[in-house]
Design a protein around this motif. Structure first.
Motif, short mmCIF file in Angstrom:
data_model
loop_
_atom_site.label_atom_id
_atom_site.label_comp_id
_atom_site.label_asym_id
_atom_site.label_seq_id
_atom_site.Cartn_x
_atom_site.Cartn_y
_atom_site.Cartn_z
N PHE A 86 0.83 -1.21 0.00
CA PHE A 86 0.00 0.00 0.00
C PHE A 86 0.87 1.26 0.00
N LEU A 87 1.99 1.23 0.71
CA LEU A 87 2.90 2.38 0.70
C LEU A 87 3.40 2.65 -0.73
N ALA A 88 3.65 1.57 -1.47
CA ALA A 88 4.07 1.72 -2.86
C ALA A 88 2.95 2.33 -3.71
N ALA A 89 1.71 1.91 -3.42
CA ALA A 89 0.56 2.47 -4.15
C ALA A 89 0.40 3.95 -3.86
N GLU A 90 0.63 4.35 -2.61
CA GLU A 90 0.56 5.78 -2.27
C GLU A 90 1.61 6.57 -3.04
N SER A 91 2.81 6.03 -3.10
CA SER A 91 3.87 6.71 -3.85
C SER A 91 3.53 6.81 -5.33
N PHE A 92 2.93 5.75 -5.85
CA PHE A 92 2.57 5.71 -7.27
C PHE A 92 1.54 6.79 -7.62
N VAL A 93 0.48 6.94 -6.80
CA VAL A 93 -0.61 7.87 -7.16
C VAL A 93 -0.22 9.32 -6.96
N GLN A 139 -1.03 8.12 -14.64
CA GLN A 139 -1.95 8.06 -15.77
C GLN A 139 -1.36 7.30 -16.96
N GLN A 140 -0.07 7.46 -17.16
CA GLN A 140 0.58 6.79 -18.29
C GLN A 140 0.74 5.29 -18.06
N SER A 141 0.80 4.88 -16.80
CA SER A 141 1.15 3.49 -16.49
C SER A 141 -0.04 2.60 -16.18
N LEU A 142 -1.21 3.18 -15.98
CA LEU A 142 -2.36 2.40 -15.53
C LEU A 142 -2.66 1.20 -16.41
N CYS A 143 -2.60 1.38 -17.72
CA CYS A 143 -3.01 0.31 -18.63
C CYS A 143 -2.05 -0.88 -18.59
N TRP A 144 -0.86 -0.72 -17.96
CA TRP A 144 0.11 -1.80 -17.92
C TRP A 144 0.09 -2.55 -16.59
N LEU A 145 -0.74 -2.11 -15.66
CA LEU A 145 -0.72 -2.68 -14.32
C LEU A 145 -1.60 -3.92 -14.22
N SER A 146 -1.23 -4.79 -13.29
CA SER A 146 -2.02 -5.99 -13.01
C SER A 146 -3.38 -5.58 -12.43
N HIS A 147 -4.41 -6.33 -12.79
CA HIS A 147 -5.77 -5.99 -12.37
C HIS A 147 -5.95 -5.99 -10.86
N ASN A 148 -5.23 -6.85 -10.15
CA ASN A 148 -5.42 -6.95 -8.70
C ASN A 148 -4.84 -5.76 -7.94
N LEU A 149 -4.15 -4.86 -8.65
CA LEU A 149 -3.62 -3.67 -8.00
C LEU A 149 -4.61 -2.51 -7.99
N PHE A 150 -5.66 -2.59 -8.78
CA PHE A 150 -6.59 -1.47 -8.89
C PHE A 150 -7.31 -1.13 -7.58
N PRO A 151 -7.73 -2.12 -6.79
CA PRO A 151 -8.33 -1.77 -5.50
C PRO A 151 -7.38 -0.98 -4.60
N LEU A 152 -6.09 -1.33 -4.59
CA LEU A 152 -5.10 -0.60 -3.82
C LEU A 152 -4.96 0.84 -4.32
N LEU A 153 -4.88 0.99 -5.63
CA LEU A 153 -4.73 2.32 -6.22
C LEU A 153 -5.96 3.17 -5.97
N PHE A 154 -7.13 2.52 -5.97
CA PHE A 154 -8.37 3.26 -5.70
C PHE A 154 -8.33 3.86 -4.31
N LYS A 155 -8.02 3.05 -3.30
CA LYS A 155 -8.02 3.55 -1.92
C LYS A 155 -6.91 4.56 -1.71
N HIS A 195 -10.08 9.30 -10.99
CA HIS A 195 -10.92 9.29 -12.20
C HIS A 195 -10.42 8.24 -13.19
N ASP A 196 -9.11 8.22 -13.42
CA ASP A 196 -8.56 7.30 -14.42
C ASP A 196 -8.59 5.86 -13.95
N VAL A 197 -8.41 5.64 -12.65
CA VAL A 197 -8.51 4.28 -12.11
C VAL A 197 -9.91 3.71 -12.37
N VAL A 198 -10.93 4.53 -12.13
CA VAL A 198 -12.31 4.08 -12.37
C VAL A 198 -12.58 3.94 -13.86
N GLN A 199 -12.08 4.87 -14.65
CA GLN A 199 -12.30 4.81 -16.10
C GLN A 199 -11.74 3.51 -16.69
#
Length: 514
Positions: free
Chosen positions: A6-13, A20-36, A48-52
């Motif tokens: 989760f700390l890595a997800a915080e740094s990422f967002v 925004q540039q990297s979202l399409c390359w990420l594993s699907h199971n990371l999206f809930p972490l990125l959302f929170k 917005h882009d995570v949900v899109q």
């Protein structure tokens, strides 16, 4: 506690452009972490882009924002306007954008399970309340319907079908938009599914119409409040024509049941309504404040086969006969929340009040006794009645003429309630002038010695502190607890009430002329 993931997800967002540039390359199971993470840090564009680009079949706010294995922060009470607005705009763009893969997987968006609170911890300090969420979602549905009529819309839009489970709040101001969204639901990619439905400031004709559109078979809670003139005959019509097989909670406006206005032969309508309520086999909560039921509550509640867990009968002019019924009813041993405000429980029917609390003691979690004329002479009765209620978590007793001495006795008793977390207590009687009478009117309510109150309050808090019960939050909200729904629509309520007064005055003047 946060995991390294989760700390890595915080740094990422935090790096909006790179995220925004990297979202399409990420594993699907990371999206809930990125959302929170993006919701927590109010990174609206990333959210917005995570949900899109949401790749999963379900998006549930209570699951994503609640305590998780990676982050134990509970964000379900953050209805941040910026974050929720970004989420909903992202959902609209999810529908309109071309799918990266062959198809879009999202089928369900669950907006329930979040709580509207008075103070938002987000940077914007603004909340997107239940009414505003309803307006935003209906507006997005309209935008999508318009977009589908244009020539350049992607054909993939027509194959999208996403259910939105949400609590809907409709007033006269957003009625037309809500009706349109519900009426055209079958044509819109986003389909509103009402879990709880709240209506205020609507004519009965509009109320009945929109309830039918809201798919009443799936409703779990129906709140008809304040500026809706719901009376017994109209309620009978509603319950006879509309089926609510999954309804768990029913809240009705003031004076829905006013037995004083009906002839004895008409009172039997109560029993008929009681029979209709008994057909709501999932019903567990009933709120009927300010409905004078003197001597008649048995007719309404006795037909119910399923015991109620929540009963709110504040200011219902309950008689001794009513209290005898409640204390001996099947409901007493299952009550988790009880509101008896406005009844002189200690003087008029102390034995039945004691018995009711005794039978409810194994389940009761929340008790409200506001303006019950409970004073210093009743303090021993109150403590003895409360002691068996070991599961009590909330106790509200504003508006009672307690002296400072009596309040100290109560607070000393509070420390022994293991689950008690919240108390609303009145300004001590000592802080007012000798000539005030209870119940206090609005003018007298705020006319007390503020300095003396603060000194007394500090002593009461000291009792909790010395007993290591700082976990108990005790407050004195003079004009009642915060209600987010009323707060959100207070201006509209005022306008509606003023217009109703003008109409009544106009009708009265016309009657004088004739």
């Amino acid at each position: 506690m946060k995991t390294l993931k989760f700390l890595a997800a915080e740094s990422f967002v935090r790096d909006t452009e790179k995220a925004q540039q990297s979202l399409c390359w990420l594993s699907h199971n990371l999206f809930p972490l990125l959302f929170k993470a993006s919701y927590l840090h109010e990174q609206s564009q990333v959210l917005h882009d995570v949900v899109q680009h949401w790749p999963l079949a379900e998006l549930s706010l209570k699951d994503l924002l609640g305590r998780t294995a990676d982050c134990d922060d509970d964000l379900t009470d953050r209805t941040c306007s910026a974050a929720l607005g970004a989420l909903l705009d992202g959902l609209r763009d999810h529908v309109l954008c071309q799918p990266v893969t062959y198809t879009k997987h999202l089928k369900l968006v669950d907006l329930t399970g979040i709580r509207d609170v008075q103070f938002q911890l987000c940077r914007c300090r603004r909340s997107l309340g239940k009414w505003a969420r309803t307006e935003k979602v209906t507006s997005i549905c309209y935008e999508l319907l318009l977009a589908m009529e244009s020539q350049d819309v992607s054909l993939s839009v027509f194959g999208v079908s996403i259910d939105i489970r949400m609590d809907v709040f409709v007033t006269s101001r957003n009625y037309e938009a809500a009706v349109q969204a519900l009426l055209l639901r079958c044509h819109c990619p986003l389909k509103i599914r009402c879990v709880e439905f709240r209506a205020d400031s609507l004519p009965l004709k509009n109320l009945f119409y929109i309830i039918k559109l809201a798919e009443p078979a799936s409703l779990q809670k129906l709140s008809i409040v304040h500026n809706i003139r719901m009376e017994m005959p109209y309620l009978e019509v509603l319950l006879s024509r509309v089926s609510f097989p999954n309804l768990r909670a029913l809240i009705l406006p003031a004076r829905t049941f006013d037995v004083r206005r009906y002839a004895p032969e008409d009172i039997e309508m109560l029993a008929k309504i009681g029979e209709m309520l008994s057909q709501l086999t999932c019903l567990r909560e009933l709120s009927i404040p300010f409905s004078p039921l003197s001597g008649q509550i048995r007719k309404l509640l006795s037909p119910l086969d399923t015991p109620l867990q929540v009963l709110e009968v504040a200011n219902c002019s309950l008689s001794h006969t009513d209290m005898v019924y409640l204390a001996n009813s099947v409901h007493a041993e299952h009550l988790e929340r009880l509101d008896l405000s406005g009844h002189d429980v200690a003087d008029l029917y102390p034995a039945m009040f004691f018995k009711l609390l005794s039978r409810a003691s194994h389940t009761l979690k929340s008790l409200t006794l506001e303006e019950c004329n409970i004073g210093e002479e009743h303090i021993n009765l109150m403590i003895v009645a409360l002691v068996p209620c070991r599961k009590l978590t909330e106790f509200r007793f504003l508006g009672n003429p307690f002296s400072f001495r009596a309040l100290k006795c109560l607070f000393k008793a509070f420390v022994d309630f293991p689950h008690l977390k919240y108390v609303e207590f009145p300004v001590p009687r000592d802080c007012y002038s000798d000539d005030v009478t209870y119940p206090l009117d609005d003018a007298s309510l705020g006319s007390y010695d503020k300095d003396q109150y603060e000194r007394m309050r500090e002593e009461l808090m000291k009792i909790l502190y010395e007993a290591n019960r700082e976990d108990i939050l005790a407050s004195t909200p003079l004009f009642g607890s915060y209600d987010p729904d009323i707060q959100e629509t207070s201006n509209e309520l005022g306008v509606f009430m003023l217009q109703s007064f003008k109409d009544a005055l106009s009708n009265f003047m016309e009657s004088l002329k004739t």
